[in-house]
Enzyme design. Structure first.
Site, PDB file in Angstrom:
ATOM      1  CB  ILE A   1      -0.958   0.043   1.203  1.00  0.00           C
ATOM      2  CG1 ILE A   1      -0.178  -0.058   2.514  1.00  0.00           C
ATOM      3  CG2 ILE A   1      -1.989  -1.067   1.092  1.00  0.00           C
ATOM      4  CD1 ILE A   1      -1.035   0.076   3.754  1.00  0.00           C
ATOM      5  N   GLY A   2       2.142   1.123   0.013  1.00  0.00           N
ATOM      6  CA  GLY A   2       2.983   2.321   0.022  1.00  0.00           C
ATOM      7  C   GLY A   2       4.453   1.987  -0.053  1.00  0.00           C
ATOM      8  CD  GLU A   3       9.128   1.085  -1.537  1.00  0.00           C
ATOM      9  OE1 GLU A   3      10.225   0.982  -0.947  1.00  0.00           O
ATOM     10  OE2 GLU A   3       8.407   0.114  -1.811  1.00  0.00           O
TER      11      GLU A   3
ATOM     12  CG  PHE B   1      11.047   2.579   7.823  1.00  0.00           C
ATOM     13  CD1 PHE B   1      10.861   1.218   7.710  1.00  0.00           C
ATOM     14  CD2 PHE B   1      11.485   3.082   9.036  1.00  0.00           C
ATOM     15  CE1 PHE B   1      11.111   0.374   8.768  1.00  0.00           C
ATOM     16  CE2 PHE B   1      11.732   2.250  10.103  1.00  0.00           C
ATOM     17  CZ  PHE B   1      11.546   0.895   9.970  1.00  0.00           C
ATOM     18  N   GLY B   2      10.950   2.086   3.861  1.00  0.00           N
ATOM     19  CA  GLY B   2      10.792   0.857   3.105  1.00  0.00           C
ATOM     20  C   GLY B   2       9.343   0.679   2.707  1.00  0.00           C
ATOM     21  N   PRO B   3       8.973  -0.505   2.196  1.00  0.00           N
ATOM     22  CG  PRO B   3       8.878  -2.736   1.544  1.00  0.00           C
ATOM     23  CD  PRO B   3       9.846  -1.661   1.939  1.00  0.00           C
TER      24      PRO B   3
ATOM     25  CG  ASP C   1       8.600  15.211   8.126  1.00  0.00           C
ATOM     26  OD1 ASP C   1       8.576  16.268   7.461  1.00  0.00           O
ATOM     27  OD2 ASP C   1       8.770  14.098   7.611  1.00  0.00           O
TER      28      ASP C   1
END
Length: 470
Positions: free
Chosen positions: A129-131, A134-136, A249
């Protein structure tokens, strides 16, 4: 036999003459007879440099001295390389990340790697669902029916153990309805994973900036509720817990929406503790271009007012539906905030409102919200309100403080920030409005800030479609 020789040239040559092996069959199989038939001595022998003959060269060769030099040089180079690698900690027995984190109190429960493999169907791409930096990130389903989001540390990630532990430590110690909930983590070998509650409606950025990917239609009451929720979450971080936290952030991609569109702040990899005995923290810069307060971005002066500034930018984005760092030319890199100041001076602040809202919104509430945002974005950090005051103003329980600022000072500050980022990033700062509004430069030690937990549509076909468009 004894033989005396006067050696005058420093070298004595002794020659052994081969005699063969004698008999090999009698009386029993073996070797009999002398191997050496004669010995001669030359006390004045001067040895020549004997060439080393390579069979493959057909008789041509190089001298033994040259061979010694080449070998010695090669050994020196190898030792030099090994020395450099050793000093960098790249030699010796490689500890796994699990070994490195032994003894660290992570303050949270753990899943086994096998459990998470089962939950995500062996991290199948259909569940991706995302990348992020940090990673996938994968959607998963536990055996008890709980839907989770699994954030996996990539082997190529530059975030490292420090940010991993930082994120676990921060978020596990903080519990609030407007902070994303960390269920557990997984540390096995070199596998590091964070397991969060699954947020059905992805990130706020997706709903605001990628309407072609989102089915959400954010009306003004929903947007106002999101603003208040984010403000409450930040007020909790800054003022309520025993450990005061500066997120560093705050941006639309780091705000997630659950099934009821309740906003929750995520991604605490860059968060810092705000020590009460210090007026500020002088720290390495990390964050996202376009959301950082000037005193932090240019002078590393960090207080909770840096989050207040980021919140102000985010509220302007929510009200306008525009990305702060989207622009058509490099001179417009602070387009949204610059535009808001201009409209404020002209008395046309309502022109900032997202056209998708038409006229279906409370104009008084909209003006109040935009003025609160501009107050939060004040050039002078001490003039910015606390987040608890922001909550009161947004909810109508307190009057909005009069924004007293020098338009020229604001313009000069924006110009200084623009030049600062141009010198830091060169031509790498901008991205189009349909892409994530973040840029990571060499001046920050973390890649977390450049990416997020839910940066894209959960539908896995999004990735293929985006690649085709690009």
């Amino acid at each position: 036999m004894n033989y005396t020789a006067a050696v005058t040239s420093g070298t004595l040559e002794i020659r052994f003459y081969w005699a063969g092996k004698g008999t090999t069959g009698n009386p029993l199989r073996g070797v009999y007879g002398p191997l050496i038939s004669a010995i001669s001595v030359d006390p004045d022998f001067v040895p020549p440099l004997e060439p080393v003959i390579s069979p493959a060269s057909g008789g041509s060769g190089i001298y033994a001295g040259a061979v010694v030099g080449i070998v010695a040089g090669g050994v020196f180079i190898i030792l030099l390389i090994f020395g450099i690698l050793w000093r960098r900690g790249l030699l010796g027995q490689q500890n796994t990340l699990e070994d490195d984190l032994k003894g660290v109190d992570l303050q949270t429960g753990k899943f086994s790697f096998r459990q998470l493999k089962d939950a995500t169907n062996n991290f199948h791409k259909a569940n991706k669902i995302g990348e992020g930096g940090f990673g996938p990130v994968y959607k998963g389903l536990l055996s008890d029916g709980t839907v989770i989001a699994v954030k996996q540390l990539s082997s190529k990630s530059k975030q490292g153990n420090r940010e991993f532990v930082n994120e676990i430590g921060m978020i596990s110690a903080l519990q609030h309805p407007h902070l994303v909930k960390l269920h557990r983590c997984c540390i096995e070998g070199n596998q590091l994973l964070l397991v969060y509650e699954y947020m059905e409606n992805n990130s706020l950025a997706r709903a605001l900036f990628w309407p072609e990917e989102s089915q959400l239609k954010l009306d003004w009451p929903t947007r106002h509720k999101i603003c208040v929720g984010i403000a409450r979450g930040l007020a909790y971080l800054h003022e309520e817990p025993r450990l005061k936290v500066v997120h560093r952030d705050i941006k639309a991609t780091n705000v997630l929406l659950d099934k009821n569109l309740t906003p929750k702040i995520s991604d605490f990899g860059l968060a810092k503790l705000d020590e009460e005995d210090n007026t500020h923290i002088s720290t390495r810069i990390a964050g996202t271009y376009g959301y950082m307060a000037s005193e932090y971005a240019m002078w590393r002066y960090l207080t909770d007012k840096a989050d207040v500034y980021s919140f102000g930018i985010l509220v302007l984005e929510i009200a306008s539906g525009r990305n702060n760092t989207s622009y058509r030319s490099k001179e417009e890199s602070f387009y949204l905030l610059d535009w808001a100041h201009l409209l404020k001076e002209q008395g046309n602040l309502m022109d900032l409102v997202d056209p998708r809202l038409s006229s279906d919104f409370n104009k008084e509430e909209m003006m109040l919200t935009i003025n609160v945002a501009l107050l939060c974005c004040n050039v002078t950090s001490t003039v910015r309100p606390t987040m608890s005051s922001v909550v009161s103003m947004l909810e109508g329980r307190a009057a909005v403080q009069e924004l007293v600022s020098d338009p020229n000072a604001a313009t000069n500050e924006i110009e200084a920030m623009r030049k600062h980022f141009e010198s830091s990033f060169g031509r790498k700062t901008g991205e189009s409005q349909t892409r994530t509004a973040s840029t990571e430069g060499p001046w920050t030690g973390s890649s977390t800030s450049a990416h997020d937990l839910y940066p894209v549509n959960p539908d896995s076909t999004y990735w293929d479609n985006r690649n085709e468009r690009n």
